[in-house]
Write a protein that holds these residues in place. Structure first.
Motif, mmCIF file in Angstrom:
data_model
loop_
_atom_site.group_PDB
_atom_site.id
_atom_site.type_symbol
_atom_site.label_atom_id
_atom_site.label_comp_id
_atom_site.label_asym_id
_atom_site.label_seq_id
_atom_site.Cartn_x
_atom_site.Cartn_y
_atom_site.Cartn_z
ATOM 1 N N PHE A 75 0.890 -1.122 -0.170
ATOM 2 C CA PHE A 75 -0.051 0.060 -0.017
ATOM 3 C C PHE A 75 0.894 1.317 -0.132
ATOM 4 O O PHE A 75 1.622 1.503 0.943
ATOM 5 C CB PHE A 75 -0.837 -0.078 1.289
ATOM 6 C CG PHE A 75 -1.786 1.140 1.173
ATOM 7 C CD1 PHE A 75 -2.968 1.304 0.425
ATOM 8 C CD2 PHE A 75 -1.538 2.240 2.143
ATOM 9 C CE1 PHE A 75 -3.833 2.394 0.428
ATOM 10 C CE2 PHE A 75 -2.230 3.415 2.105
ATOM 11 C CZ PHE A 75 -3.633 3.305 1.362
ATOM 12 N N ARG A 76 0.443 2.137 -0.854
ATOM 13 C CA ARG A 76 1.016 3.589 -0.913
ATOM 14 C C ARG A 76 -0.186 4.527 -1.082
ATOM 15 O O ARG A 76 -1.101 4.312 -1.904
ATOM 16 C CB ARG A 76 2.283 3.702 -1.850
ATOM 17 C CG ARG A 76 1.762 3.225 -3.204
ATOM 18 C CD ARG A 76 2.857 3.879 -4.287
ATOM 19 N NE ARG A 76 4.386 3.759 -4.220
ATOM 20 C CZ ARG A 76 4.838 2.515 -4.377
ATOM 21 N NH1 ARG A 76 4.191 1.659 -5.297
ATOM 22 N NH2 ARG A 76 6.194 2.361 -4.266
ATOM 23 N N PRO A 135 -1.703 7.387 -3.098
ATOM 24 C CA PRO A 135 -1.539 8.203 -4.266
ATOM 25 C C PRO A 135 -1.322 9.640 -3.989
ATOM 26 O O PRO A 135 -2.131 10.061 -3.080
ATOM 27 C CB PRO A 135 -2.589 7.601 -5.024
ATOM 28 C CG PRO A 135 -3.721 7.518 -4.124
ATOM 29 C CD PRO A 135 -2.893 6.856 -2.828
ATOM 30 N N SER A 188 4.008 8.307 -7.432
ATOM 31 C CA SER A 188 3.612 7.639 -6.199
ATOM 32 C C SER A 188 4.283 8.080 -5.159
ATOM 33 O O SER A 188 5.387 8.170 -5.064
ATOM 34 C CB SER A 188 3.783 6.191 -6.712
ATOM 35 O OG SER A 188 5.159 5.996 -6.994
ATOM 36 N N SER A 208 -2.643 -1.247 -2.992
ATOM 37 C CA SER A 208 -1.950 -0.969 -4.189
ATOM 38 C C SER A 208 -1.938 -2.104 -5.017
ATOM 39 O O SER A 208 -1.985 -2.215 -6.044
ATOM 40 C CB SER A 208 -0.702 -0.403 -4.069
ATOM 41 O OG SER A 208 -0.882 0.838 -3.407
ATOM 42 N N SER A 209 -1.580 -3.312 -4.221
ATOM 43 C CA SER A 209 -1.461 -4.565 -4.705
ATOM 44 C C SER A 209 -1.941 -5.638 -3.466
ATOM 45 O O SER A 209 -1.767 -5.201 -2.476
ATOM 46 C CB SER A 209 -0.239 -5.137 -5.319
ATOM 47 O OG SER A 209 0.992 -5.015 -4.343
#
Length: 753
Positions: free
Chosen positions: A495-496, A498, A510, A553-554
Motif C-alpha cells: 500500500f502507498r 497516491p 507515487s 495498491s496490490s
C-alpha cells in the motif's frame, strides 16, 4: 484557612489546618498539609467568595475530608484512584496553589490531560494583548519561550537599550519606569488572585497587601507621564544607572551560551518525545492534538520546577517515547535539586519508575513506599490476615460469652460470689479490652500506648477492609458463523498513498510505500498484536483490515461473508466529542438508541451500557460533551458491541482509561470467544490480551491461561505478536518482550550520545 477557585463550570473549595505563625518551608519541593478538605460544586462567576464557600459546602461533591498531603523532596509519587475519585481536581488544586500551606514561591510545572497549558501570566490581559502582535512560533521556539519567558525578557532588553542609546537623556528613565509599571501590574494581578482565593485572617492580610500595592501601581503609572522638568538631576542620574544595571542583569538571563544550552536541552527532550528536525520547525497551530500534547509535555519537562505534575503523559506517545520518558524521569534523581514528581498514568509498566504510591480512596490520601503490584499484594495479604484474626477472635468471644452465661447461672443458683465476680471480670474484658491484639507496627497491642488519649476505654474493632465494587466491563459473545474459515485474510498486500501531482511525462507520482508484501490471517478466537513506533503504518494496516482505507495498491484483503466486525479507531473519542458539540442534547443512551434502530429495546440498550460501565443517569442524562474520556471510550465500545461482533480491531483503546478499567478490559478480552486484533503501546495490556499472561509474575512461566481447564478451543487459540517496521510485518517469537528490548537498546543508544 480557606482557598476558593471559582470558574464558569466549577468551584473548588480547599481548607486545611494552618498555624498562625509565619513558618517558611525549608524545602519548596516538600508539602506538609494536615486537615485538608477539598470540595467541588457548580460555579458561578457572579458569586462572591463567601457565597461560593457556603454553596460548595452544602451542595458540592467532597473529594477529600481531613486528609494529609505529605510529599518528600525528590520522591516520585504515582497518584492512583478510580475515575471520578478526584485525581485531576487534586492536581489542579496543587498546581494553582489553592491549598493553603503551599508557598506562593513554589515553582510548579503541570501537564494536564486537557492540554490547557495556560499559566497565570498567560491569562493576564497585557500578555494576551502582546501575544497577538507576536509572529506564530514553531515548536522549538514555543517550548523554549514557555519554559523561560525569553520573549518578555528580550522585549525589556530592547526597550532599555533603545532608551539608554537615545539622544534624549530622559530615554533611559522612561524605559525603566515603563518596565517597572508593567512588572507592578503583573505583581498586582498575582496579589488580586491571592485576595480572591484566601479567606479568614490570611485573606484579610492578602486584601491589605493588595490595597497597598494598588497605590504603588498607581504611583508607578503616574511616574511614566511625569513631565521632564519635574525630574531632578539626581533622580535622572540614579534611574539611568539603575536602567544600565537592569539591562546588564537581563542580558545575563538570555546570554547566548545559556540560551544555547536551554535550546540544546529542549531539542534533546523533543527528539526523545518523537519530534524530528522538520517537526520542530513546524508552527504549533499546524500540529494535531497528539503532537500538541507532546509539545506541552516538553515544556513541562524543560521548566525549572520544584514540583512536577504529569497527568497521563504517555497518551499519544509510542513505546520509544514512553521508555525514553521513563528513563528521563528516573535520571532526574541524580540532580541535587531533583523535582518532586506526581504522576498519573494508566500504564502499569510506566509507573514502575515511581518510588511511592499516593492512593486517593474514600476521601483520604494514603501512602505506600513501593510499586503497585507490591501494594496490591500487601493489601490482599493484610485482608487475609485480618480475616483469620477476626474469625479466631469471634470463636474465642463466643466461648467466653458462653462461659459468662454459665458462671452467672451457676453463681446465682448457689449464691457463689466468686463465679459472679469471674463473670463480671470476663464481661469487662469483652467490653473494654476486646479487639486488636497486634499494633500497627506488628508488636503486641498495649492500650495506653496504641490508643493514647483521655478516652482509654476500649480497643479498636478488627475492621476488615471492604473490596471496592469491581469495574464492570462485559463483552457479549459473538454469534454463530455457521461455517468455518478465516475471518480476515491478507495476502501480499502493498500500500502507498497516491498523490495528485503529475510528472513531466504526464503520469501520476507515487508516494513512498507504507506497507510492503504483508500477509496475515485472523481466525475465530485468535489474538493478534501489532507493535511498532509511530509512523510505522499500524493504523493504515488496521484501516485496510476493516475496509476503512482505500484498496491496497496490490494484493488482496478478504473477509468471511458472515463476519461482524467491531473497529475502535484512535480518533473515536474526538469523533464522539464532535457529535456532542453538534447536538448538545445527545447522550450515550440516545445515540445508541438511534443507531440500534429498534433491534434492541431501551432496556437492552441500558443493559449493554451498564455492562460497560455507563449505568442509569450517566447514560441517559449526561450529554456526550460532559462525559470523561474514559466514559466516551465505553460509549464507543457499546456502539461496536451491540452487534455481537466476531472480531474486534482495537487501535489504542486504552488511551483515555484509568488503570482499573484497563485491568477490567484486559480480563474481559482474555477469555472472549471472538478474535482480537490489538494495536497498543501499553505493554502490560498487550501481554495480557494477546499473549495470555495473567500478571507480571507469569512472564517467565509462559501463558497462564492456555489449556489450564482443558478447553479444546483455548488450547488451539493462536497468540501472535507482530512488529511493523519499514512497511514489513514480522512475527516476534518472544512477543512484547522482544520488541521492548529492541526499543530500549535504541533509547540507550540515543541517551549515550
Amino acid at each position: 484557612m480557606t482557598s476558593i477557585a471559582s470558574e464558569s463550570v466549577s468551584t473548588i473549595l480547599c481548607t486545611s489546618k494552618q498555624t498562625r505563625f509565619d513558618i517558611k518551608t525549608a524545602d519548596l519541593r516538600e508539602l506538609d498539609v494536615d486537615g485538608l478538605h477539598i470540595t467541588v460544586t457548580a460555579g458561578d462567576k457572579k458569586t462572591s467568595g463567601a457565597k461560593a464557600k457556603a454553596k460548595a459546602r452544602s451542595e458540592g461533591v467532597e473529594i477529600l475530608a481531613n486528609a494529609k498531603l505529605r510529599l518528600q523532596a525528590g520522591q516520585r509519587y504515582a497518584l492512583v484512584g478510580r475515575n471520578g475519585s478526584g485525581k485531576s481536581t487534586l492536581l489542579k488544586a496543587i498546581a494553582e496553589k489553592l491549598i493553603p500551606g503551599i508557598p506562593e514561591e513554589t515553582r510548579i510545572s503541570i501537564l494536564q490531560q486537557t492540554n490547557a497549558q495556560i499559566s497565570d501570566t498567560d491569562k493576564s490581559p497585557w500578555n494576551a494583548a502582546s501575544s497577538q502582535d507576536q509572529p506564530e512560533r514553531c515548536v522549538l521556539e514555543e517550548v523554549v519561550e514557555k519554559a523561560t519567558a525569553r520573549s518578555d525578557i528580550e522585549q525589556e532588553i530592547k526597550a532599555l537599550s533603545n532608551g539608554i542609546n537615545d539622544d534624549n537623556p530622559m530615554g533611559a528613565v522612561r524605559a525603566l519606569r515603563s518596565i517597572r509599571h508593567n512588572r507592578n501590574q503583573r505583581r498586582l494581578f498575582q496579589l488580586d488572585k491571592d485576595a480572591r482565593l484566601r479567606s479568614g485572617a490570611r485573606g484579610m492580610a492578602a486584601r491589605k497587601a493588595l490595597t497597598a500595592f494598588e497605590k504603588i501601581t498607581a504611583e508607578s503609572e503616574a511616574l511614566i507621564d511625569q513631565p521632564a522638568e519635574e525630574i531632578s538631576a539626581e533622580t535622572l542620574r540614579d534611574e539611568t544607572n539603575e536602567a544600565i544595571d537592569m539591562l546588564a542583569d537581563l542580558q545575563l538571563q538570555v546570554e547566548p551560551n545559556r540560551m544555547a544550552e536551554v535550546e540544546s536541552k529542549a531539542k534533546r527532550i523533543l527528539v526523545g518525545l518523537g519530534f524530528s528536525e522538520n517537526y520542530m520547525a513546524k508552527p504549533v497551530s499546524s500540529l494535531s492534538g497528539g503532537w500538541r500534547m507532546r509539545t506541552a509535555l516538553a515544556t513541562a519537562l524543560l521548566q525549572e520546577a520544584d514540583i512536577l505534575i504529569l497527568d497521563e503523559p504517555t497518551n499519544f506517545l509510542d513505546l520509544f517515547g514512553i521508555i525514553w520518558l521513563q528513563k528521563y524521569l528516573q535520571s532526574l534523581e541524580d540532580a541535587d535539586d531533583a523535582p518532586t514528581l506526581i504522576l498519573v498514568s494508566h500504564d502499569r509498566d510506566f509507573i514502575t519508575l515511581c518510588t511511592d504510591l499516593l492512593i486517593l480512596k474514600d476521601k483520604q490520601l494514603t501512602y505506600f513506599h513501593g510499586d503497585l503490584p507490591t501494594y496490591e499484594a500487601s493489601q490482599s495479604e493484610r485482608k487475609r490476615w485480618l480475616t483469620k484474626m477476626k474469625e479466631a477472635q469471634d470463636k474465642q468471644k463466643a466461648h467466653i460469652q458462653q462461659s459468662i452465661s454459665n458462671n452467672i447461672k451457676a453463681g446465682k443458683a448457689s449464691d457463689d460470689q466468686n463465679k459472679l465476680r469471674q463473670a463480671k471480670s470476663r464481661q469487662k474484658k469483652l467490653d473494654d479490652r476486646w479487639g486488636l491484639q497486634v499494633s500497627a507496627k506488628g508488636g503486641r497491642f498495649k492500650l495506653n500506648r496504641d490508643l493514647v488519649g483521655y478516652h482509654l476505654t476500649a480497643r479498636d474493632e478488627i475492621a476488615i477492609p471492604q473490596d471496592e465494587r469491581p469495574v464492570s466491563l462485559i463483552v457479549p459473545e459473538p454469534s454463530d458463523l455457521r461455517f468455518p474459515g478465516p475471518l480476515i485474510s491478507v495476502e501480499g498486500v502493498t500500500f502507498r498513498y497516491p498523490t495528485k501531482s503529475k510528472s513531466n511525462t504526464g503520469g501520476t507520482d507515487s508516494s513512498p510505500v507504507v506497507l510492503q508484501d504483508v500477509n496475515l490471517s485472523v481466525h475465530m478466537g485468535d489474538r493478534v498484536g501489532i507493535l511498532g513506533l509511530n509512523g510505522a503504518g499500524k493504523s493504515t494496516l488496521v484501516k485496510l483490515l476493516v475496509g476503512a482505507e482505500a484498496k491496497p495498491s496490490s494484493g488482496t484483503v478478504t473477509m468471511h461473508p458472515r463476519l461482524k466486525l467491531g473497529y475502535y479507531s484512535q480518533q473515536a473519542v474526538e469523533a464522539l466529542q464532535a457529535l456532542g458539540r453538534g447536538d448538545a442534547s445527545l447522550t450515550a443512551l440516545s445515540l445508541l438508541t438511534r443507531e440500534v434502530d429498534g433491534v434492541l429495546d431501551e432496556g437492552e440498550v441500558r443493559g449493554l451500557l451498564g455492562a460497560l460501565g455507563l449505568p442509569g443517569r450517566v447514560a441517559s442524562d449526561v450529554p456526550l460533551t460532559k462525559l470523561s474520556g474514559g466514559q466516551l471510550v465505553r460509549c464507543e465500545l457499546a456502539r461496536l458491541l451491540w452487534r455481537c461482533p466476531h472480531c474486534l480491531v482495537l487501535d489504542e483503546v486504552t488511551t483515555h482509561l484509568d488503570y482499573e478499567t484497563v485491568t477490567a478490559m484486559r480480563e474481559a478480552l482474555s477469555g472472549w470467544e471472538g478474535a482480537v486484533v490489538l494495536v497498543s503501546h501499553d505493554r502490560w495490556f498487550v501481554r495480557g490480551v494477546v499473549e495470555g499472561l495473567v500478571d507480571d509474575a507469569d512472564d517467565e512461566e509462559g501463558h497462564a491461561d492456555d489449556g489450564d481447564d482443558g478447553d479444546d478451543e483455548e488450547s488451539v487459540r493462536r497468540r501472535t505478536v507482530y512488529r511493523l517496521r519499514g512497511g514489513k510485518l514480522t512475527k516476534l517469537e518472544n512477543g512484547t518482550a522482544e520488541f521492548e528490548e529492541s526499543v530500549e537498546k535504541r533509547v540507550a543508544k540515543m541517551l549515550d550520545r
